[in-house]
Write a protein that holds these residues in place. Structure first.
Motif, PDB file in Angstrom:
ATOM      1  N   LEU B 230      47.734  40.787  39.014  1.00  0.00           N
ATOM      2  CA  LEU B 230      46.290  40.956  38.758  1.00  0.00           C
ATOM      3  C   LEU B 230      45.769  42.183  39.501  1.00  0.00           C
ATOM      4  N   SER B 231      44.752  42.794  38.913  1.00  0.00           N
ATOM      5  CA  SER B 231      44.200  43.996  39.560  1.00  0.00           C
ATOM      6  C   SER B 231      43.495  43.608  40.867  1.00  0.00           C
ATOM      7  N   GLN B 232      43.436  44.580  41.779  1.00  0.00           N
ATOM      8  CA  GLN B 232      42.781  44.368  43.086  1.00  0.00           C
ATOM      9  C   GLN B 232      41.316  43.945  42.890  1.00  0.00           C
ATOM     10  N   LYS B 233      40.673  44.582  41.890  1.00  0.00           N
ATOM     11  CA  LYS B 233      39.266  44.295  41.599  1.00  0.00           C
ATOM     12  C   LYS B 233      39.097  42.825  41.216  1.00  0.00           C
ATOM     13  N   ARG B 234      39.974  42.373  40.295  1.00  0.00           N
ATOM     14  CA  ARG B 234      39.879  40.992  39.808  1.00  0.00           C
ATOM     15  C   ARG B 234      40.168  40.005  40.939  1.00  0.00           C
ATOM     16  N   ILE B 235      41.168  40.346  41.746  1.00  0.00           N
ATOM     17  CA  ILE B 235      41.511  39.448  42.866  1.00  0.00           C
ATOM     18  C   ILE B 235      40.308  39.310  43.802  1.00  0.00           C
ATOM     19  N   LEU B 236      39.709  40.451  44.089  1.00  0.00           N
ATOM     20  CA  LEU B 236      38.589  40.440  45.044  1.00  0.00           C
ATOM     21  C   LEU B 236      37.373  39.692  44.503  1.00  0.00           C
ATOM     22  N   PHE B 237      36.948  40.088  43.301  1.00  0.00           N
ATOM     23  CA  PHE B 237      35.687  39.550  42.799  1.00  0.00           C
ATOM     24  C   PHE B 237      35.797  38.166  42.167  1.00  0.00           C
ATOM     25  N   VAL B 238      36.977  37.809  41.645  1.00  0.00           N
ATOM     26  CA  VAL B 238      37.092  36.491  41.003  1.00  0.00           C
ATOM     27  C   VAL B 238      37.647  35.456  41.985  1.00  0.00           C
ATOM     28  N   HIS B 239      38.676  35.830  42.727  1.00  0.00           N
ATOM     29  CA  HIS B 239      39.339  34.818  43.558  1.00  0.00           C
ATOM     30  C   HIS B 239      38.898  34.827  45.023  1.00  0.00           C
ATOM     31  N   VAL B 240      38.724  36.002  45.598  1.00  0.00           N
ATOM     32  CA  VAL B 240      38.451  36.078  47.044  1.00  0.00           C
ATOM     33  C   VAL B 240      36.975  35.848  47.371  1.00  0.00           C
ATOM     34  N   LEU B 241      36.132  36.569  46.661  1.00  0.00           N
ATOM     35  CA  LEU B 241      34.719  36.570  47.049  1.00  0.00           C
ATOM     36  C   LEU B 241      34.084  35.181  46.972  1.00  0.00           C
ATOM     37  N   ARG B 242      34.414  34.411  45.945  1.00  0.00           N
ATOM     38  CA  ARG B 242      33.799  33.091  45.782  1.00  0.00           C
ATOM     39  C   ARG B 242      34.086  32.191  46.987  1.00  0.00           C
ATOM     40  N   ASN B 243      35.319  32.240  47.469  1.00  0.00           N
ATOM     41  CA  ASN B 243      35.652  31.414  48.633  1.00  0.00           C
ATOM     42  C   ASN B 243      35.229  32.085  49.941  1.00  0.00           C
ATOM     43  N   GLY B 244      35.331  33.418  49.941  1.00  0.00           N
ATOM     44  CA  GLY B 244      35.011  34.150  51.170  1.00  0.00           C
ATOM     45  C   GLY B 244      33.548  34.106  51.523  1.00  0.00           C
TER      46      GLY B 244
END
Lengths: 554, 323
Positions: B230-244
């Motif tokens: 997955l792209s870095q953008k998708r990882i950050l905004f879809v998976h990381v940010l919601r939990n972070g």
């Protein structure tokens, strides 16, 4: 041609907007009702929109405002009635023919009667009863409502000084008072000064209030019905900026044009004056010695050591007041040896009459030794095993006072006296500690005496606050001296000014010898005005310079 | 969820009542009642007058009785009168609430807008110079006293460049120039105080975001996402940010309550008539009714924002069950 058109347009646009002066103040007015307000800034604003029968001018003279003249025994407009203990005074006053309210209705004796009725009503919480207390009744001339007589209860020489007798418009305030007088504070809560402060009929001065935003500003505009000369400035805005550092920034950013006398602190003013010189800023920093004197109140009732006059004198000798005013105030606030400032008629600098107790560590040490307070090994004095130590309290957060405190602490330590600094919030200090004699030592604060103001409440033994009298009275040193009481009683009854001044000097002699307080310095009134501002003067006393605001010009 | 909500509301109400009693008693304990100040300014007032006034105002009654009287009046909708300004409390308190709400919301939005992207960026660059610089900056912003920052902003933007007004809420008389002019004028007065207020908040949020995102980036599911290509953008905004972002919700909710009452210094420096300054002034001048209502409002806001934080938690993180 083009240039002249531009100039004409510029001139027209300038005249369309008129002259506006924006005054910054660090204090906000509580209410705009003249005798319900407890804040100095309330009175400062009121005197630009309202006038009293007479007032103490910036030159220190009593002059009529709404009244045609000030009645006196000498000019035949006042007379004694009754004899002995029942001796009273009746004075005939007359309102100026041109005196009108801002809605064009005439100011009459009926307004004076109404004001007296309101001010003395038990349900009206009045905080400045001074000019009403001695009035028995006010009678209006049946033929000419502009004329009225005031019957004074006591034959006191200060009867014709009516600067705190505020005249209210009966036609505007009458219905409100009648409707709400039955309930405690009913009138105070419903007065037009609170509910409808832009009603033009409320004002008799050169301006009328046209816009008010609580805790932000008060805007006043020229009153077309003013009896006196047309005010030179069209609009004045009194803006509240409580932070004094922001006041200066607001001035420099042109958000305000001047800082009124309730504004920056003394040290800020000195610093700003230096900046004005260095940066060639277009301002004048004005200083005027005032009637306010800063002093140390010695709580004689609470501290045993203070009961010995030698200790009190020693403390005065120990403090180098000359060096204090030089080091901290660049000599702009003169040393005080008694409560009456150089602009008071009761002032004297005659050292034959005053015990100046000028700085002498040798004399201080000698007096403390004589009083039995012997120097210990730790550099402090002891008597019967008890250390000569007490509190020095003042208003917390007042930078000037806190600096003076450190100076005093150091000076007194040099003669073996321990001073513990115990500062309090102003509301606690003035509302509780001082009036209830709770300060366990010295309290540092200021008193302001108007020229020839009665001093009975401050120095007569009857003015000592007690539980029995509900802690009323301002003799917060609880000083009781029979000779001083006698002189004060004589001053109260003496009608001849020259003899009164002589008696005041006699009082100063007793006061400076007995040292119920240690006078420090006379405070200066400060303001910052734009360069080129004309006819502006600080008053230095209770009646602010806005009493002559109509003459100010930019 | 429903039972949780009812339980929390009941608990909050109870806390509110207890707090109101405690605050009331603390106010009563403060030395000097309103009449003491009146006595000191009018030396001629007689003991009879004082006794009569104390009787009328109920100042001679015990604290608990005064509290009951006050609470009864408040429950009937009578918030009382301001002793300082002589106007009903409702009249004096409404404008500062609105002023502070606007200022606090703007400062909050501005700080989140700046802090979250910077926090995420710092986390992604963990250990590199960008991360170190942002950590240093956030610490500096956090440490700068707001009164100093306020004065510096005024000197810079009002005195030197003359771009923005030094203080106040709006230009006097601007209402007559139309709505758009009024809005623009009010915005110009809000810029400096909200900037001054934001600096500290940016420091806090940036650090929280960074630390939280750094933690999430080390989670297995992020590693799996990376291995899936997955792209870095998708990882950050879809998976990381919601939990972070979950820990930030708590901090933001709590700070909103304190921001409402704690903007005192900023409000004073910028002559901004808000709630913080009103609370301070009313306590200092013994304006009992105003101080009580304003303080209770802050208590209510803190309780409500805590409840809101819990609810948002469950929305953002489905694993959290509200019981």
């Amino acid at each position: 041609m083009k240039i002249s058109i531009v100039l004409v347009l510029l001139f027209l646009s300038a005249s369309a907007f008129g002259k506006t002066l924006r005054i910054g103040s660090s204090q906000e007015p509580d209410t705009l009702h003249p005798f319900l307000s407890k804040m100095i800034v309330g009175d400062y604003i009121y005197r630009s929109v309202g006038r009293t029968l007479n007032v103490l001018t910036v030159d220190g003279k009593w002059e009529p405002q709404l009244a045609k003249y000030t009645p006196s025994i000498e000019n035949g407009k006042a007379r004694f009635v009754g004899k002995g203990k029942n001796k009273k005074i009746v004075a005939d006053w007359e309102i100026k023919e041109k005196a009108k309210w801002g809605d064009g209705k005439p100011v009459t004796g009926h307004d004076v009667v109404f004001s007296f009725k309101v001010a003395t009503h038990p349900n009206v919480p009045h905080s400045q009863m001074d000019d009403y207390r001695n009035i028995e009744k006010v009678v209006v001339d049946k033929k000419n409502p502009k004329k009225f007589s005031i019957h004074y209860k006591n034959a006191s020489w200060s009867y014709n000084r009516m600067g705190l007798f505020y005249v209210l418009p009966k036609h505007i305030e009458g219905p409100v008072f009648e409707k709400h007088k039955g309930t405690m504070e009913g009138y105070a809560k419903n007065t037009n000064f609170i509910k409808n402060p832009t009603n033009p009929g409320l004002f008799s001065g050169p301006y009328r209030i046209t816009d008010v935003k609580l805790r932000e500003f008060v805007k006043v505009e020229r009153n077309p019905h003013f009896y006196g000369p047309k005010a030179k400035i069209d609009t004045i805005i009194f803006k509240t900026i409580t932070n004094t550092a922001s006041l200066e920034a607001n001035l420099r950013s042109k958000t305000i044009d001047m800082i009124g006398f309730v504004g920056i602190t003394f040290d800020q003013a000195i610093a700003f004056q230096k900046k004005v010189k260095a940066e060639k800023l277009p301002y004048n920093v004005n200083f005027k010695p005032s009637l306010t004197y800063e002093h140390l109140d010695l709580n004689i009732a609470k501290v045993d050591a203070f009961k010995d006059v030698r200790v009190r004198q020693a403390l005065a000798f120990a403090i180098n007041r000359n060096s204090l005013v030089k080091a901290l105030f660049s000599n702009k606030q003169p040393v005080a040896y008694h409560p009456f400032s150089p602009i008071s008629p009761w002032y004297t600098g005659n050292e034959k009459l005053i015990h100046t107790l000028k700085h002498s560590r040798k004399k201080a040490n000698q007096l403390l030794d004589d009083a039995g307070w012997k120097m210990g090994k730790d550099g402090y004095r002891y008597k019967d095993g008890k250390k000569l130590s007490f509190e020095l309290a003042t208003t917390a957060g007042n930078k000037t006072r806190e600096t003076v405190q450190v100076f005093l602490q150091d000076q007194l330590k040099k003669v073996g006296v321990e001073v513990k600094i115990q500062n309090q919030q102003a509301r606690v200090f003035f509302g509780d500690s001082l009036p209830k004699l709770k300060v366990e030592g010295m309290g540092m604060f200021a008193f302001t005496f108007m020229p020839e103001q009665s001093i009975a409440d401050f120095y007569h033994s009857n003015g000592i606050p007690t539980k029995k009298n509900g802690f009323a009275g301002n003799n917060w040193s609880s000083w009781s001296d029979k000779k001083a009481d006698t002189v004060i009683n004589k001053i109260e009854k003496e009608f001849d000014m020259k003899r009164r001044i002589k008696l005041a000097h006699e009082f100063i002699g007793i006061y400076s010898r007995e040292v119920p307080e240690i006078p420090l310095y006379y405070r200066a009134e400060i303001s910052v005005t734009p360069k080129g501002m004309k006819k502006y003067t600080l008053s230095g006393h209770r009646f602010s310079g806005t009493s002559a605001v109509e003459y100010w010009d930019l | 969820m429903k039972s949780f909500f009812i339980r929390r509301i009941t608990l909050n109400l109870l806390t509110f009542v207890i707090m109101s009693y405690l605050i009331f008693q603390l106010m009563v304990l403060m030395p000097g009642d309103p009449l003491d100040i009146l006595v000191s300014t009018s030396p001629g007032i007689s003991p009879e007058d004082i006794a009569k006034l104390k009787e009328i105002y109920g100042l001679n009654k015990p604290g608990w009785e005064r509290y009951l009287n006050w609470a009864t009046e408040v429950l009937q909708g009578n918030l009382g009168y301001s002793r300082t300004y002589g106007v009903p409390v409702t009249q004096i308190i409404s404008s500062p609430i609105l002023n502070t709400f606007i200022l606090a919301s703007l400062a909050m939005a501005l700080s989140l807008f700046v802090a979250i992207p910077l926090g995420v960026f710092a986390a992604v660059k963990e250990g590199k110079w960008q991360d170190n610089l942002l950590r240093f900056l956030s610490f500096s912003w956090l440490s700068i006293p707001s009164f100093w920052m306020g004065i510096i902003l005024i000197l810079l933007f009002s005195v030197v460049f003359k771009l923005l007004p030094a203080g106040g809420v709006q230009t006097i008389g601007v209402e007559s120039e139309g709505l758009i002019q009024l809005i623009l004028d009010r915005i110009s007065y809000l810029i400096l105080p909200s900037l001054s207020l934001s600096f500290g908040l940016i420091g806090i949020y940036l650090r929280y975001t960074r630390n939280s995102v750094v933690e999430v980036l080390k989670q297995d599911y992020v590693r799996t996402a990376r291995s899936k290509g997955l792209s870095q953008k998708r990882i950050l905004f879809v998976h990381v940010l919601r939990n972070g972002i979950i820990p930030i919700v708590t901090v933001v909710s709590i700070s909103f309550g304190t921001l409402f009452s704690g903007a005192l210094i900023t409000e004073t420096v910028f002559a901004y008539p808000g709630l913080g300054r009103l609370i301070y002034d009313s306590i200092i001048s013994n304006d009992f009714n105003v101080a009580m209502i304003a303080l209770m409002l802050v208590v209510a806001l803190v309780l409500a924002s805590n409840l809101m934080a819990d609810l948002l938690y469950s929305v953002l993180n489905p694993r959290v069950e509200l019981e």
